[in-house]
Motif scaffolding. Sequence first.
Motif, PDB file in Angstrom:
ATOM      1  N   LYS A  86       6.535   0.857  -8.041  1.00 38.93           N
ATOM      2  CA  LYS A  86       5.373   0.830  -8.281  1.00 38.93           C
ATOM      3  C   LYS A  86       5.363   1.131 -10.028  1.00 38.93           C
ATOM      4  CE  LYS A  86       3.893   2.317  -4.121  1.00 38.93           C
ATOM      5  NZ  LYS A  86       2.580   3.420  -3.113  1.00 38.93           N
ATOM      6  N   HIS A  87       5.074   3.234 -10.659  1.00 36.52           N
ATOM      7  CA  HIS A  87       5.062   2.566 -11.843  1.00 36.52           C
ATOM      8  C   HIS A  87       6.038   1.468 -12.776  1.00 36.52           C
ATOM      9  CE1 HIS A  87       4.253   7.074 -11.255  1.00 36.52           C
ATOM     10  NE2 HIS A  87       3.841   6.304 -10.348  1.00 36.52           N
ATOM     11  N   PRO A 146      -4.076   8.527  -8.628  1.00 34.39           N
ATOM     12  CA  PRO A 146      -2.499   7.735  -9.405  1.00 34.39           C
ATOM     13  C   PRO A 146      -2.558   9.052 -10.388  1.00 34.39           C
ATOM     14  CG  PRO A 146      -4.239   6.744  -9.764  1.00 34.39           C
ATOM     15  CD  PRO A 146      -5.074   7.003  -8.912  1.00 34.39           C
ATOM     16  N   LEU A 188       0.566   8.799 -12.163  1.00 35.61           N
ATOM     17  CA  LEU A 188       0.865   7.912 -13.250  1.00 35.61           C
ATOM     18  C   LEU A 188       0.262   8.846 -14.538  1.00 35.61           C
ATOM     19  CD1 LEU A 188       1.837   4.901 -14.106  1.00 35.61           C
ATOM     20  CD2 LEU A 188      -0.250   4.245 -12.600  1.00 35.61           C
ATOM     21  N   GLN A 204       2.122  10.575 -16.820  1.00 31.46           N
ATOM     22  CA  GLN A 204       3.634   9.290 -17.546  1.00 31.46           C
ATOM     23  C   GLN A 204       2.549   8.998 -18.488  1.00 31.46           C
ATOM     24  OE1 GLN A 204       5.558   7.211 -14.319  1.00 31.46           O
ATOM     25  NE2 GLN A 204       6.443   6.451 -15.901  1.00 31.46           N
TER      26      GLN A 204
END
Length: 77
Positions: free
Chosen positions: A18-19, A43, A46, A49
Motif C-alpha cells: 500500500k504505502h 490513514p 500515512l 510518513q
Amino acid sequence: MNTYAATINATEYPPHLKHKIIFETFDQLKPQEAMLLINDHDPKPLRFQFQSTHPEGFEWEYVEQGPTTFQVKISKL
C-alpha cells in the motif's frame, strides 16, 4: 469532471504494498496535481510518513472521514 491525476483504492492492495504504491503514485504527480486515496480506515500513519518524507511538498485534505470509508485528497505542492 475528475480533478485527480490518479486514484488509489488502498483496499485493493495487500498491506505490504500500500504505502509503496501510494508514494510511487505521489512521486509521479506534477506540481499542483492531486491524487485521491480511498481507504477503509483513517490513514493517519500515512500522513505522518508524508510529513516525514515530504515536509513542505504536499497538502492533505479529507474528502470523506468514515466511519467505513476514508477519502483523502493528497496534492503535490
